[in-house]
Design a protein around this motif. Sequence first.
Motif, short mmCIF file in Angstrom:
data_model
loop_
_atom_site.label_atom_id
_atom_site.label_comp_id
_atom_site.label_asym_id
_atom_site.label_seq_id
_atom_site.Cartn_x
_atom_site.Cartn_y
_atom_site.Cartn_z
N LEU A 2 0.79 -0.77 -19.13
CA LEU A 2 2.12 -1.03 -18.85
C LEU A 2 2.06 -1.65 -17.55
CD1 LEU A 2 2.64 0.66 -21.09
CD2 LEU A 2 4.51 1.79 -20.10
N VAL A 3 2.85 -2.81 -16.97
CA VAL A 3 2.74 -3.28 -15.83
C VAL A 3 4.32 -3.22 -15.27
CG1 VAL A 3 2.19 -5.41 -14.79
CG2 VAL A 3 0.63 -4.58 -16.53
N ALA A 4 4.46 -3.09 -14.23
CA ALA A 4 5.81 -3.35 -13.63
C ALA A 4 5.85 -4.59 -12.49
CB ALA A 4 6.17 -2.25 -12.50
N SER A 5 7.00 -5.23 -12.73
CA SER A 5 7.36 -6.46 -11.83
C SER A 5 8.60 -6.32 -11.11
CB SER A 5 7.00 -7.76 -12.63
OG SER A 5 8.13 -7.90 -13.61
N GLY A 6 8.89 -7.25 -10.17
CA GLY A 6 10.22 -7.20 -9.33
C GLY A 6 9.85 -6.59 -7.90
N SER A 7 10.63 -5.54 -7.72
CA SER A 7 10.33 -5.32 -6.12
C SER A 7 10.82 -3.68 -6.26
CB SER A 7 11.27 -6.05 -5.21
OG SER A 7 11.03 -5.56 -3.96
N ILE A 8 10.12 -2.92 -5.54
CA ILE A 8 10.41 -1.61 -5.21
C ILE A 8 9.96 -1.42 -3.94
CG2 ILE A 8 10.03 1.06 -5.75
CD1 ILE A 8 9.16 0.07 -8.54
N ARG A 9 10.94 -1.01 -2.95
CA ARG A 9 10.76 -0.90 -1.54
C ARG A 9 11.09 0.53 -1.11
NH1 ARG A 9 9.34 -5.18 1.79
NH2 ARG A 9 9.01 -7.00 0.69
N LEU A 10 10.13 1.40 -0.31
CA LEU A 10 10.47 2.47 0.09
C LEU A 10 10.26 2.13 1.86
CD1 LEU A 10 11.04 5.28 -0.37
CD2 LEU A 10 8.54 5.88 -0.13
N GLY A 11 11.30 2.20 2.51
CA GLY A 11 11.57 1.71 4.06
C GLY A 11 10.81 0.13 3.87
N GLN A 12 9.81 0.04 4.59
CA GLN A 12 9.04 -1.23 4.66
C GLN A 12 7.99 -1.47 3.60
OE1 GLN A 12 7.99 -1.64 8.94
NE2 GLN A 12 10.20 -1.81 9.75
N ARG A 13 7.69 -0.60 3.04
CA ARG A 13 6.51 -0.55 2.06
C ARG A 13 7.09 -1.16 0.49
NH1 ARG A 13 4.72 5.27 3.45
NH2 ARG A 13 7.10 5.28 3.45
N GLU A 14 6.40 -2.40 0.29
CA GLU A 14 6.41 -2.76 -1.37
C GLU A 14 5.58 -1.75 -2.04
OE1 GLU A 14 7.68 -3.89 -4.36
OE2 GLU A 14 8.39 -4.97 -2.83
N LEU A 15 6.11 -1.02 -3.09
CA LEU A 15 5.25 -0.49 -4.00
C LEU A 15 4.67 -1.19 -5.25
CD1 LEU A 15 7.25 2.71 -3.95
CD2 LEU A 15 5.39 1.91 -2.13
N VAL A 16 5.57 -1.96 -5.80
CA VAL A 16 4.98 -3.05 -6.82
C VAL A 16 3.79 -3.84 -6.59
CG1 VAL A 16 5.55 -4.78 -8.43
CG2 VAL A 16 7.22 -3.08 -7.96
N GLY A 17 2.68 -3.71 -7.25
CA GLY A 17 1.40 -4.47 -6.81
C GLY A 17 0.69 -3.89 -5.83
N ALA A 18 1.01 -2.57 -5.19
CA ALA A 18 0.19 -1.91 -4.18
C ALA A 18 -1.14 -1.27 -4.73
CB ALA A 18 1.11 -0.78 -3.54
N PRO A 19 -2.30 -1.47 -3.97
CA PRO A 19 -3.26 -0.96 -4.62
C PRO A 19 -3.21 0.79 -4.68
CG PRO A 19 -3.88 -2.06 -2.42
CD PRO A 19 -2.40 -2.03 -2.65
N GLU A 20 -4.06 1.19 -5.64
CA GLU A 20 -3.83 2.45 -6.29
C GLU A 20 -4.25 3.53 -4.74
OE1 GLU A 20 -3.54 6.13 -8.01
OE2 GLU A 20 -2.67 4.07 -8.47
N ARG A 21 -5.04 3.14 -4.18
CA ARG A 21 -5.41 3.83 -2.88
C ARG A 21 -4.21 4.05 -1.99
NH1 ARG A 21 -8.20 -0.67 -1.85
NH2 ARG A 21 -7.34 -1.95 -0.05
N ASP A 22 -3.42 3.10 -1.86
CA ASP A 22 -2.16 3.31 -1.19
C ASP A 22 -1.00 3.91 -1.93
OD1 ASP A 22 -3.62 1.58 0.69
OD2 ASP A 22 -2.48 -0.35 0.19
N LEU A 23 -0.75 3.77 -3.05
CA LEU A 23 -0.11 4.84 -3.99
C LEU A 23 -0.57 6.10 -3.86
CD1 LEU A 23 0.63 2.33 -6.86
CD2 LEU A 23 2.17 2.74 -4.95
N ARG A 24 -1.78 6.49 -4.04
CA ARG A 24 -2.14 7.58 -4.03
C ARG A 24 -1.74 8.43 -2.56
NH1 ARG A 24 -7.32 6.79 -4.50
NH2 ARG A 24 -7.19 6.50 -6.75
N ALA A 25 -2.00 7.94 -1.63
CA ALA A 25 -1.60 8.18 -0.19
C ALA A 25 -0.19 8.53 -0.17
CB ALA A 25 -2.25 7.18 0.81
#
Length: 619
Positions: free
Chosen positions: A79-102
Motif C-alpha cells: 500500500l502506498v500513500a500520496s498527497g501531503s501529510i504535514r506535522l508542523g514543518q515535516r512532510e510525512l508522505v514519502g519520508a524515509p522509514e528511519r525518519d518516521l521511526r524517530a
Amino acid sequence: MTNTTLHRPGCADAVAPTGGLIVDCLDVRLLDSRRGPRTLVQNVGFDLAAGTTLGIVGESGSGKSLTAKSIIGLLPKGLVASGSIRLGQRELVGAPERDLRALRGTSISLVMQDPFTMLHPLQTVRATLAESLDPRTRRDRARRDQEIERRLDEVGIQPAIADKRTFELSGGMRQRVGIAAALARDPQLLIADEPTTALDAGTQKEVLALLGRLQRSRGMSLILITHDLNVAFAACDRIMVMYAGTMLESGPSEALKHAPRHPYTRGLLNAAPPLTHVVDRLDAIPGTVPAAHEVLGQCAFASRCDLVVDACRTQRPPLRRLDDGHTSACLRTDQLDTTTPREPRGGDAVIAQPRPATVPLVKVENLSKAYRSTAITGRHRVFHALHDASFEIGEAEAVGLVGESGSGKSTLARCLMGLTTPDTGRIGLGGLDATDFSKLSLQQRRDAYRTVQIVFQDPYSSLNPKLTIGAALEEAVRVRGGHRTEVPGLLEQVGLPGDYAQRWPRALSGGERQRVAIARALALRPRLLICDEPVAALDVSVQAQILELLRSVQSATGMSTLFITHDLAVVRQMTSRVLVCFEGRIVESGATSQVLDDPTHPYTRRLRDAALLGARDAA
C-alpha cells in the motif's frame, strides 16, 4: 469555536502550526501487478490544530484506519500513500522509514482497539512502560521507576499494578496501560483507533474521559477513530464521516449531531438502538460498504441511499461548504430533512415471552466456578468467576445477561455449553442433568448439543477457514441427521444468497460471517441459542441488521435465547427478562423494563446511569 477544519483541496505547500497536522489530497493505493493499482482511499483532507480533537467515523471498509496508518507511516506492505501529510514543518508522505521511526512515540503515537495486541501478555506493566520511555530515563533505575509511577498515576492506576503482568488485567485496565505507554514520550498527536470498542458502558465512559483529560492537560492533538457516532459526539470537537475510502461529511460535533447533512450520517444515527424504549424495528442501512475502487466515478453511497437520483451514479459529488460549518458531498443536501434524527418511537417489538411449562428449559442451581493459577506468577491465586448463581429460562423466552468485563457472563455460557465444568451446583438442560458433560453418554451429549448452541462475538474464530460456507453448514446439518439440500434454506433464513455456499469465510464481511455463524447454530435446530456478545464489535448498521435477524429467527422458530452483552440498549431491544451479573454473582433479575427503568441494586444503577449519561452526551 474549533480550529479543526476541512482543508481545502489542492495539495498546497502549507505548514501546520506547532503540534498541528495538515492532511491534504491523501490517496492510498494498493499496488497489484496482476490487476493494476487499486484506490483504497481518495482525496482525504483536514486540518487539526494543537489541542483539538477530530473524530473519524464510518463503517468497516470506509478507510478510517488506512488514513490513520498513513499519518503514522504504518501502511501494510503493498500500500502506498500520496498527497501531503504535514506535522508542523515535516512532510510525512514519502519520508524515509528511519525518519518516521524517530517520530513514532515522540511526535505521533497510536493506541489500538485491543491493547492486548500491543502488550506482551507475560510482561509486567513496569517492563512494558520502561520500553516506551526515553533511553536516557531507562538507564537510570531510580528515575525510571519514578517516571513509571508518574505515568501510571496520570492514567489512574495505582503503583502496585506495575508488577502485574498484562494478562492479569481487565480490558479497561489494559487500555489504560496502552494509553500510558503511548504517551510515555509526550507525543504532539495521539491517534486512538477504536479504543472503546467492545468495552462496557462504564469502562467506555472512563476511557473516553481519560483521553479527554490527558488531551486537554497536555494541549495534545487527538484523532479518535470509531464506528460509533455517539462515542465521537462525546469526545470530539469536530467529526469527519468516511465511506468507501472517501469523505462524505465533516462538521462540528454539535451541528452533525442535531442536523446531519448527508444521508449516510443520518442512517448511522438512526441505526443505533435506543436505551429508553423498545422500537418495533431497528433501522439498519441496507446493503454493505462497496470497495472504494468500484465507486470512483459516482457517489460512493448511491447504492444504499433512498434519495439517489441518476446524477448520483454518473459523477462524484464534491464536498460543498455549508452555512453552519458543515461540508457535505451530497447533490441533494437541500432536500435532506435536517431535523433531529429519529424521534423516540414507542412500540412493542415482538420479543418472545416464556411459555408456561412444568419443567423449565434451563434450570441453573447454585453454580460456582473458580480458576487457580500458579504456573506463571509463582504465586497461588484463586479467581472466583461464579458464586452460587441460580436462574431459569423458560421455553421461547428471551433472557438477557448483563455485566461488565470479568463479571462471569462468559463463564456461565461456557458451563451451559459443556465447555467448562462448574465446581459446584447443577445445570438442568431440557430435563437432562448437563452439569458435567464428561459424565454424559454419547447420545446424551448429542442431545445436549442439539438443545443448546452458541454464537460468539468473533465469528471468524468459530468458522473453519479451510471449509467453504456451504461445507461448514453441511457439516452441522449432518450432525442432526439432515441433508445437504437444507443449506440454501439456512442461508436464506439468515438473509444471504444461496451462492454464498461457494464462498470462503475470509471473503465475507464481519456481518456476513456473523450471519453464517448464526445459520450454523440454527442448523441443529436448538431449543436454546446463547448469543455471547454477538454484535459488540460490529458497525452500528450491521449491528441493527443482526439484531433484527435474531428477532425474526426467534419469532419464527420459538426457540429460547440467552443474550449476553454489556450493552443495555441491546438488552432493551432483545429480551423480556434480564439477569445482572456482578463479580460472579447474579445480583438482580426481573422484567427488562423494570430492571432498566427502576433498578434496585447499586451496581445495576451504576450500569444504567453510565449508559444513560452516554446517551445524553450523544443526544
